[in-house]
Design an enzyme around this catalytic site. Sequence first.
Site, PDB file in Angstrom:
ATOM      1  N   ASP A 171      -6.568   4.398   5.863  1.00 27.67           N
ATOM      2  CA  ASP A 171      -6.336   5.138   7.435  1.00 27.67           C
ATOM      3  C   ASP A 171      -7.601   4.678   7.724  1.00 27.67           C
ATOM      4  O   ASP A 171      -7.556   4.480   9.098  1.00 27.67           O
ATOM      5  CB  ASP A 171      -5.880   6.318   7.101  1.00 27.67           C
ATOM      6  N   GLY A 211      -7.619  -1.359  -6.106  1.00 31.40           N
ATOM      7  CA  GLY A 211      -9.144  -1.010  -6.329  1.00 31.40           C
ATOM      8  C   GLY A 211      -9.640  -1.559  -8.193  1.00 31.40           C
ATOM      9  O   GLY A 211     -10.442  -1.766  -7.863  1.00 31.40           O
ATOM     10  N   ASP A 260     -12.867   6.959  -1.637  1.00 29.15           N
ATOM     11  CA  ASP A 260     -11.358   7.463  -0.516  1.00 29.15           C
ATOM     12  C   ASP A 260      -9.494   7.250  -1.485  1.00 29.15           C
ATOM     13  O   ASP A 260      -9.154   6.870  -0.842  1.00 29.15           O
ATOM     14  CB  ASP A 260     -11.627   6.888   0.566  1.00 29.15           C
TER      15      ASP A 260
HETATM   16  N1  SAM Z   1      -8.038  12.135   2.299  1.00 31.72           N
HETATM   17  C1  SAM Z   1      -7.093  11.257   1.429  1.00 31.72           C
HETATM   18  C2  SAM Z   1      -6.658  12.346   0.400  1.00 31.72           C
HETATM   19  O1  SAM Z   1      -8.356  12.879  -0.232  1.00 31.72           O
HETATM   20  O2  SAM Z   1      -6.188  12.746   0.301  1.00 31.72           O
HETATM   21  C3  SAM Z   1      -6.786   9.728   0.632  1.00 31.72           C
HETATM   22  C4  SAM Z   1      -6.422   9.284   2.256  1.00 31.72           C
HETATM   23  S1  SAM Z   1      -6.296   7.454   1.556  1.00 31.72           S
HETATM   24  C5  SAM Z   1      -5.025   7.138   3.357  1.00 31.72           C
HETATM   25  C6  SAM Z   1      -6.059   7.365  -0.212  1.00 31.72           C
HETATM   26  C7  SAM Z   1      -5.154   5.588  -0.411  1.00 31.72           C
HETATM   27  O3  SAM Z   1      -5.921   5.631  -1.643  1.00 31.72           O
HETATM   28  C8  SAM Z   1      -3.842   5.706   0.180  1.00 31.72           C
HETATM   29  O4  SAM Z   1      -3.737   4.448   1.100  1.00 31.72           O
HETATM   30  C9  SAM Z   1      -3.299   4.662  -1.361  1.00 31.72           C
HETATM   31  O5  SAM Z   1      -3.034   3.356  -0.630  1.00 31.72           O
HETATM   32  C10 SAM Z   1      -4.676   4.220  -1.677  1.00 31.72           C
HETATM   33  N2  SAM Z   1      -4.946   4.121  -2.815  1.00 31.72           N
HETATM   34  C11 SAM Z   1      -4.031   4.972  -4.051  1.00 31.72           C
HETATM   35  N3  SAM Z   1      -4.548   3.893  -5.444  1.00 31.72           N
HETATM   36  C12 SAM Z   1      -4.914   3.486  -5.288  1.00 31.72           C
HETATM   37  C13 SAM Z   1      -5.677   2.165  -5.890  1.00 31.72           C
HETATM   38  N4  SAM Z   1      -5.367   2.016  -7.906  1.00 31.72           N
HETATM   39  N5  SAM Z   1      -6.074   0.942  -4.938  1.00 31.72           N
HETATM   40  C14 SAM Z   1      -6.883   1.356  -4.083  1.00 31.72           C
HETATM   41  N6  SAM Z   1      -6.244   1.654  -3.051  1.00 31.72           N
HETATM   42  C15 SAM Z   1      -5.709   2.749  -3.658  1.00 31.72           C
END
Ligand code: SAM
Length: 283
Positions: free
Chosen positions: A89, A141, A159
């Site tokens: 985001d 990631g 995050d």
């Molecule tokens: N603030 C939020 C919470 O704690 O619920 C998190 C917000 S952020 C939108 C979370 C992000 O983590 C998502 O956009 C998702 O695509 C990403 N995500 C999940 N697994 C991931 C991975 N293995 N590598 C990179 N990004 C990842």
Amino acid sequence: MLNADQWFTEVEKSAASAFSLKGRRVHAEQTPFQHIEIFETERWGYLMVIDGCTMVSTRDNFFYHEMMSHPVLSTHPNPERVVIIGGGDCGTLREVLRHQDVRQATQIDIDERVTRLSEQYFPELCESNDDPRATLAFDDGIAWIRNAPKSSLDVIIVDSTDPVGPAEGLFNVAFYASCREALADDGLFIQQSESPLIHADIFKAMGEAMREAGFKATTPLFFPQPIYPSGWWSATIAHMGELSAPRSDATTSFASALQYYNPATHAAAFAVPPMVRRLISSD
Ligand code: SAM
């Protein structure tokens, strides 16, 4: 979940509790990674929901984004090279880039659609995406960190979504060991660590796994987050040396842009309540 009266509800089965916001759904899509929904709420602005879990609302995202970035960036002596895993985001990226010490901030989110929808519905969170110090990568990631050169980073911020689906591998010893390797010896790692009230087992296991991965110590911090289950959230910092006091001038130049973080809320966030102290010290 959306009922006939237009209330979005996130049910937290493990705690037999639920949180609702009134509003209407304006977007829904299934990406290769997850199901994303956007709601236009009556009093909380826009709300992003991933796989049924609240992620970001216009009204209250500042608690989380400020507390995931300013405590570590104010504490590190010279945070030049910063990586954000997840964070699609872009709210954490915006906070990171407020620090002029930061020379490179790389955000690695697995799902580009999260960022594209954030640009549309949360443009204020994306206002620093064109900063020349920022790189937005769309990748896993876990693999990215595994391939990062040794000692090449000062701060890693995780995050992410909850430890299910694509984020599951961001919560284990192997991932933390890769992060430890990628960080310089004075580097700092921080990850959102769920609610210490209703996810106590995850919160505790995360600290243990970070130490098992080679970090010398872990230090939790606490802050409100009204839209997340229980409303009380945590992050855990993993570090190799002692955690210093924050640099007194670290956020002075942009203090008027912040809504929650200041030196007093920094200090308050590190106060450990007795229930958490007992949790951490129990077997
Ligand atoms: N603030 C939020 C919470 O704690 O619920 C998190 C917000 S952020 C939108 C979370 C992000 O983590 C998502 O956009 C998702 O695509 C990403 N995500 C999940 N697994 C991931 C991975 N293995 N590598 C990179 N990004 C990842």
